[in-house]
Write an enzyme that holds these catalytic residues in place. Structure first.
Site, PDB file in Angstrom:
ATOM      1  N   LEU A  53       0.863  -1.186   0.000  1.00  0.00           N
ATOM      2  CA  LEU A  53       0.000   0.000   0.000  1.00  0.00           C
ATOM      3  C   LEU A  53       0.898   1.235   0.000  1.00  0.00           C
ATOM      4  O   LEU A  53       2.005   1.205   0.558  1.00  0.00           O
ATOM      5  CB  LEU A  53      -0.887   0.021   1.251  1.00  0.00           C
ATOM      6  CG  LEU A  53      -1.974  -1.058   1.347  1.00  0.00           C
ATOM      7  CD1 LEU A  53      -2.731  -0.911   2.662  1.00  0.00           C
ATOM      8  CD2 LEU A  53      -2.937  -0.986   0.167  1.00  0.00           C
ATOM      9  N   ASP A  54       0.399   2.319  -0.572  1.00  0.00           N
ATOM     10  CA  ASP A  54       1.139   3.587  -0.539  1.00  0.00           C
ATOM     11  C   ASP A  54       1.295   4.042   0.908  1.00  0.00           C
ATOM     12  O   ASP A  54       0.503   3.666   1.781  1.00  0.00           O
ATOM     13  CB  ASP A  54       0.369   4.665  -1.308  1.00  0.00           C
ATOM     14  CG  ASP A  54       0.217   4.329  -2.781  1.00  0.00           C
ATOM     15  OD1 ASP A  54       1.033   3.542  -3.297  1.00  0.00           O
ATOM     16  OD2 ASP A  54      -0.736   4.844  -3.395  1.00  0.00           O
ATOM     17  N   ALA A  55       2.260   4.922   1.134  1.00  0.00           N
ATOM     18  CA  ALA A  55       2.487   5.439   2.491  1.00  0.00           C
ATOM     19  C   ALA A  55       1.223   6.096   3.041  1.00  0.00           C
ATOM     20  O   ALA A  55       0.884   5.938   4.213  1.00  0.00           O
ATOM     21  CB  ALA A  55       3.642   6.433   2.476  1.00  0.00           C
TER      22      ALA A  55
END
Ligand code: URA
Length: 233
Positions: free
Chosen positions: A100-102
């Site tokens: 997942l993205d930050a």
């Protein structure tokens, strides 16, 4: 599995040390010395090191509620790695199944079983993932139809696979996709002129996130087995 991997799963050796022991001729498989780290072994083989028959530790399967502003990476960068949430021995053996993205929170799976993670991410399996999406602008009436038909993302050869949109309110939707392209959800909404202001993964396959932010737990045997079942869609 490779012999060096087996050694790591059954001793305290790391990969480099395991390779060295193998190359030095310290390890036998079914009575024969094997000096190739990539030699394929099965858990039923008799694998002996330092006079002891080795037994592989069972694989681990973990669900984590990834907090915002953490990295889906083993190391820290602009944000801390999500591995800081997991206080477990040999956490470095685990890998993330679908990053997942930050700035995305929610359900992340981790394991040390590469065959299992491949069953989840392999494209032909089309494993559904559902995201709760907070939008900058009200959702347009034609977006569900566009996502269902597939849309063209910038610099991609193929349309996105059919995705399902459920509207919660004008700026909050649930989107289910069966692919894992780079920044896919954000790019899908950008392609229809909107912008994702908040993103949270709620489910992968049949598995629903049921933990507080930052918590983790082992999956049950049934949850693990569900991902190995035939097709998920
Ligand atoms: N799609 C995105 O854009 N970001 C994520 O983190 C996951 C899916």
């Amino acid at each position: 599995m490779r012999l060096d991997k087996f050694l790591c799963k059954s001793t305290d050796l790391n990969r480099a040390a395991a390779t060295l022991c193998i190359e030095l001729g310290e390890v036998s498989v079914n009575g024969c010395i094997v000096t190739e780290a990539r030699f394929q072994v099965h858990e039923n083989n008799s694998i002996v090191w330092q006079g002891e028959r080795l037994v592989a530790r069972p694989s681990r399967y973990i669900m984590l509620h990834k907090p915002l502003n953490t990295l889906s990476s083993n190391v820290d960068g602009d944000y801390p790695s999500l591995f800081h949430c997991i206080d477990i021995e040999r956490a470095e053996d685990l890998h993330i199944v679908g990053r997942l993205d930050a700035d995305t929170s929610g359900l992340v799976l981790l394991t040390d079983d590469g065959r299992w993670s491949f069953e989840i991410i392999r494209p032909d399996k089309q494993c559904p993932k559902t995201y709760r999406v907070m939008l900058r602008d009200p959702i347009a009436t034609d977006v569900a139809e566009k996502f269902s038909a597939g849309i063209q993302l910038q610099n991609e050869a193929k349309l996105t696979a059919a995705a399902t949109l459920k509207v919660i309110n004008e700026r909050e939707v649930l989107l289910t996709i069966t692919e894992g392209r780079y920044h896919q959800v954000k790019r899908m909404f950008a392609a229809v002129g909107n912008r994702v202001n908040g993103l949270h993964r709620e489910t992968i396959g049949d598995l629903q996130l049921d933990l507080a932010v930052g918590d983790w737990r082992f999956l049950t045997a049934k949850e693990v087995a569900n991902f190995m079942a035939a097709d998920l869609v």
